[in-house]
Design an enzyme around this catalytic site. Structure first.
Site, PDB file in Angstrom:
ATOM      1  CB  CYS A  24      22.048  -6.593 -10.018  1.00 52.69           C
ATOM      2  SG  CYS A  24      22.588  -8.012 -11.002  1.00 52.69           S
ATOM      3  CB  SER A  56      35.778  -7.255  -6.653  1.00 50.70           C
ATOM      4  OG  SER A  56      36.088  -7.083  -5.295  1.00 50.70           O
ATOM      5  N   GLY A 146      20.634 -28.684 -11.522  1.00 51.35           N
ATOM      6  CA  GLY A 146      20.418 -27.555 -10.633  1.00 51.35           C
ATOM      7  C   GLY A 146      20.001 -27.983  -9.249  1.00 51.35           C
TER       8      GLY A 146
END
Length: 356
Positions: A24, A56, A146
């Site tokens: 992240c 958010s 995917g």
């Protein structure tokens, strides 16, 4: 007669060497992201869109009917570890966490895959997918499909769909004045990942790192059953301060953290003092502006732990103060041994204050 032709040994390439960032910590800084989204066209309103981009929050939520919501999220990043199975497991855990943070249960996932074809062995890519599938199996969901592309840097993650009862939906913007704040996982993942990048993390610390980043936040489903749990979010790339700030702005309150109460990974303090800090930590701090206030004279290494980008971090829970002890106990009973009360919600200008 068939003669086997010896094949040259395939060179093992460190996954982290193929990426300029990892986990992240790859996220665009919150201040930059806000500017990018500020002037995007608004379509709607859509009556059934219960959660969009306005606060958010961790995922989008759509009301199917008066009782059931569908939750949709996506999360992907570059590797922060070299073991491909661990990379897949961490990325999948992180993506699924967004559904748990909304109080929902995941029902299926779609893989997102970008790999530098020719630079990474197909067997390695298969191991990444295997790791992701292992975590999805643990969460009780299939990887139903995917999409993959040839990409200069390795990228893996998931798009995840979940369901939630409407009265159990938990947003990051519903914290109430007087609430206690609880964090379920220790901080320091970004500091550890910086040490991994430089080959400086001990074997024991690496095991701690993988254990925390692959622990599913399933307990969020249980928290959402309690009406005294008012708000939830997961702490990821924007650091504790950044996600605390989202809570503060969403609810129009002041978030107060007690620095001495924050749980840390065992070697996080030492590594931060030694200078193992991610670039994202600096970018996060620059994005907060005047909305975050720290104690005067706070050492930089302590600030770096507050801005440290967490990959697959813990849940930050805002609950009625009388339920704080029981909420911590529930978290600890299902494997979140570092869960602790770390602050509170107060009246005041939307922002974050930290007290030593």
């Amino acid at each position: 007669m068939n003669i086997a032709v010896p094949q040259p040994a395939r060179e093992t390439v460190r996954l982290t060497s193929l990426a300029h960032g990892g986990g992240c910590g790859c996220k665009i800084a919150p201040g930059v992201l806000t500017a990018l989204l500020e002037n995007q066209p608004k379509h709607g309103p859509f009556e059934r869109l219960l959660v969009g981009a306005e606060t958010s929050d961790d995922a989008a939520v759509w009301a199917l009917d008066g009782e059931t919501c569908v939750i949709g999220t996506t999360d992907f990043f570059m590797p922060m570890v070299d073991d491909p199975v661990d990379f897949g497991r961490i990325a999948a855990t992180n993506a699924i966490s967004d559904v748990y943070a909304m109080g929902g249960t995941p029902i299926f996932a779609l893989a997102i895959l970008g790999m530098p074809v020719g630079k990474i062995a197909p067997e390695t890519v298969a191991e990444i997918l295997k790791g992701g599938a292992e975590i999805c199996a643990e969460a009780g969901v299939p990887v139903a499909g995917g999409h993959s592309i040839d990409n200069p840097e390795p990228v893996y993650g998931l798009a995840v769909v979940g369901l939630c009862q409407r009265d159990r939906l938990r947003k990051n913007s519903d914290a109430k004045i007087g609430d206690a704040l609880i964090l379920t996982k220790p901080l320091g993942v970004g500091v550890y990942s910086a040490a991994i990048k430089k080959g400086a993390l001990s074997a024991g610390a690496y095991r701690d790192f993988v254990a925390t980043t692959t622990r599913l936040n399933k307990v969020g489903v249980e928290f959402a059953k309690d009406s005294d749990v008012h708000a939830m979010t997961d702490v990821t790339g924007f650091g504790l301060l950044g996600h605390g700030l989202e809570v503060a702005r969403g609810a129009g309150v002041s978030v107060v953290f007690d620095l001495d109460a924050l749980p840390l990974l065992p070697e996080a303090e030492h590594l931060a003092q030694e200078g193992f800090v991610t670039g994202a930590s600096h970018r996060n701090w620059q994005s907060y502006g005047d909305a975050v206030r720290l104690p005067e004279g706070l050492p930089d290494w302590r600030r770096h732990l507050l801005t440290d980008p967490q990959t697959s971090g813990g849940l930050l829970i805002s609950c009625a103060p009388q339920k704080a002890a029981a909420t911590v106990e529930l978290a600890r009973s299902v494997g979140f041994g570092d869960a602790a009360v770390v602050g509170r919600i107060q009246e005041g200008e939307p922002g974050v204050r930290c007290l030593a």
